[in-house]
Enzyme design. Sequence first.
Site, PDB file in Angstrom:
ATOM      1  CG  ASP A 197      -2.126   0.987   0.878  1.00 16.92           C
ATOM      2  OD1 ASP A 197      -1.268   2.261   0.893  1.00 16.92           O
ATOM      3  OD2 ASP A 197      -3.015   1.484   1.464  1.00 16.92           O
ATOM      4  CG  HIS A 198       0.896   4.395  -2.850  1.00 13.72           C
ATOM      5  ND1 HIS A 198       0.266   3.952  -3.315  1.00 13.72           N
ATOM      6  CD2 HIS A 198       1.218   6.341  -3.311  1.00 13.72           C
ATOM      7  CE1 HIS A 198      -0.691   5.143  -3.359  1.00 13.72           C
ATOM      8  NE2 HIS A 198      -0.147   6.602  -3.018  1.00 13.72           N
ATOM      9  CG  HIS A 260      -4.215   4.206  -0.325  1.00 11.40           C
ATOM     10  ND1 HIS A 260      -3.288   3.585  -0.477  1.00 11.40           N
ATOM     11  CD2 HIS A 260      -4.588   5.138  -2.263  1.00 11.40           C
ATOM     12  CE1 HIS A 260      -2.797   3.602  -1.912  1.00 11.40           C
ATOM     13  NE2 HIS A 260      -4.071   4.278  -2.628  1.00 11.40           N
TER      14      HIS A 260
HETATM   15  C1  BG6 Z   1      -3.907   5.434  -5.778  1.00  8.44           C
HETATM   16  C2  BG6 Z   1      -5.121   5.527  -6.423  1.00  8.44           C
HETATM   17  O1  BG6 Z   1      -4.062   3.888  -5.150  1.00  8.44           O
HETATM   18  O2  BG6 Z   1      -3.429   6.706  -5.018  1.00  8.44           O
HETATM   19  C3  BG6 Z   1      -5.400   7.067  -6.920  1.00  8.44           C
HETATM   20  O3  BG6 Z   1      -5.589   4.415  -7.061  1.00  8.44           O
HETATM   21  C4  BG6 Z   1      -4.968   8.011  -6.816  1.00  8.44           C
HETATM   22  O4  BG6 Z   1      -6.863   7.010  -7.319  1.00  8.44           O
HETATM   23  C5  BG6 Z   1      -3.371   7.503  -5.834  1.00  8.44           C
HETATM   24  O5  BG6 Z   1      -4.894   9.149  -6.977  1.00  8.44           O
HETATM   25  C6  BG6 Z   1      -3.045   8.813  -4.574  1.00  8.44           C
HETATM   26  O6  BG6 Z   1      -2.292   8.712  -4.534  1.00  8.44           O
HETATM   27  P1  BG6 Z   1      -1.159   9.429  -3.917  1.00  8.44           P
HETATM   28  O7  BG6 Z   1       0.047   9.161  -3.385  1.00  8.44           O
HETATM   29  O8  BG6 Z   1      -0.960  10.528  -4.930  1.00  8.44           O
HETATM   30  O9  BG6 Z   1      -2.007  10.111  -2.787  1.00  8.44           O
END
Ligand code: BG6
Length: 512
Positions: A197-198, A260
């Site tokens: 989960d990034h 997230h």
């Molecule tokens: C991704 C979603 O996991 O996270 C995207 O699929 C979203 O829709 C993105 O834009 C948001 O990530 P960050 O790091 O830009 O907050």
Amino acid sequence: MSLEGHTAPPAQKSGEPANPCVMVIFGAAGDLTKRKLIPALYNLAKEELLSENFAVVGIARREMAEQEFQERIGRDAREFATGGFDPKLWERLSSCLHYLCGHFDDDTLYGRLRELLLEVDSSLGTRSNYFYYLATAPEYFSPIVRKLHAAGLTQEQDGHWRRVIIEKPFGTNLDSARILNRDLASCLNESQIYRIDHYLGKETVQNILVFRFSNGIFEPIWNRRYIDHVQVTVAEDIGVEQRGGYYDTAGALRDMVPNHIFQLISLTAMEPPISFEADAVRDEQAKILRAIQPMTPEEVLTRTVRGQYGGGVVKGKPSVAYRSEVKVAPDSFTETFVALKVSIDNWRWSDVPFYLRTGKYMPRRVTEIAIQFKRAPFMLFRKTPIHRLTTNRLVIRLQPDEGIALRFGAKVPGPLMRLGPVDMDFKYAETFGSKPSTGYERLLYDCMTGDATLFQRADMVEAAWGVVAPILDVWKALPPRQFPNYPAGTWGPKEADDLLERDGRYWRSIEE
Ligand code: BG6
């Protein structure tokens, strides 16, 4: 703000180089590889955190000679590098890039992969340690793992390790997540599975635990006696861009909440773990996910809000409605905004609502957690010009402008008793400087060193889908009547404000 005993950003490396290994990327010609994975490897190489005995094998369907792959990736690395680009360093990294062309469902690919890995092991000393990064469409997750297993590429023996990183989306609902977990478990031990989960790669997200548990003053007030409610906002100022095809089948709830946002909530709400061991931390997170009460159908109607953007103006520029985006159905009912009121049914959080909202095409990009404390008793101020006391609020800003701010009331100088809200504001960049990063460095490094703390366990994923499932069911049965219901460039539909107003609360104004 200065940091006691610390004037310059720390220059020392954060750790030892990772273990010798090969990273096998399925989907090596895709966006994730070029935008995140390769720049992250480059940053790790720069920090000397990659082993001397490291190699990458890229796999994709496109016919390409190895040299062409290296050149292509080189161009991408230059374009997407997060800091300066050092051609010498890249040359070294580039020389350990290999390429295999093949279809993920073709059995012969895996035989060729095995041979290539043996060669790489003997030429680069990668010791038969492999991790497979599935940067592919989700329908390939199970087939790839099954075929890797059948080819003898997942078995751990003689001291070497084999790991698999699975990208999101991990299932589209509870049933599909369970099936995927079961498929993976038939070929791998849970300890070999790294569900990424990034958000957990973001420094500021990792800091939630450090902030909570390394400071003695917050934990005693981190509960229902002192906290009125919590607001989590994950707002994006972009639309669905090129991802209409995926997004129209997913929607904001699936895309952002069980992964997230639930990560943010579980880190904010969890009990102190007994150590920073992977399972100690994840056990506590899992308890929170299990304590979030799944809604009854009636509650879905009163505690959830969905929205879809219409045309509008974002950051001064006109933007199209969601239904006019590429690869989106012109009568789509997919939500691009969601707001929820969730309850965590445990001793610490009883009667403390967690409000969360996320959406595309909001006025600003901002991810933050706002802890709203209860108001102090007013009686002392009854005979003063003050009508209402400022409430204390702690805002953990995760991106951009990462930092932590504490709001409190202070006397406005002058003969009258007047009160003004003021902030104590810590900004990461000012105190520590900022280090260019893709957010994937730590996660890749942790996988190479076998630390699964920042990755999702099977039970966590299922618990999260369990919370979202009743919402998906009710929403499916009752299609929205008034989509689009918020203009692009605004904070979502009016119902999102009503959700809090019904409780006598309001969303914190992010412009403040
Ligand atoms: C991704 C979603 O996991 O996270 C995207 O699929 C979203 O829709 C993105 O834009 C948001 O990530 P960050 O790091 O830009 O907050």
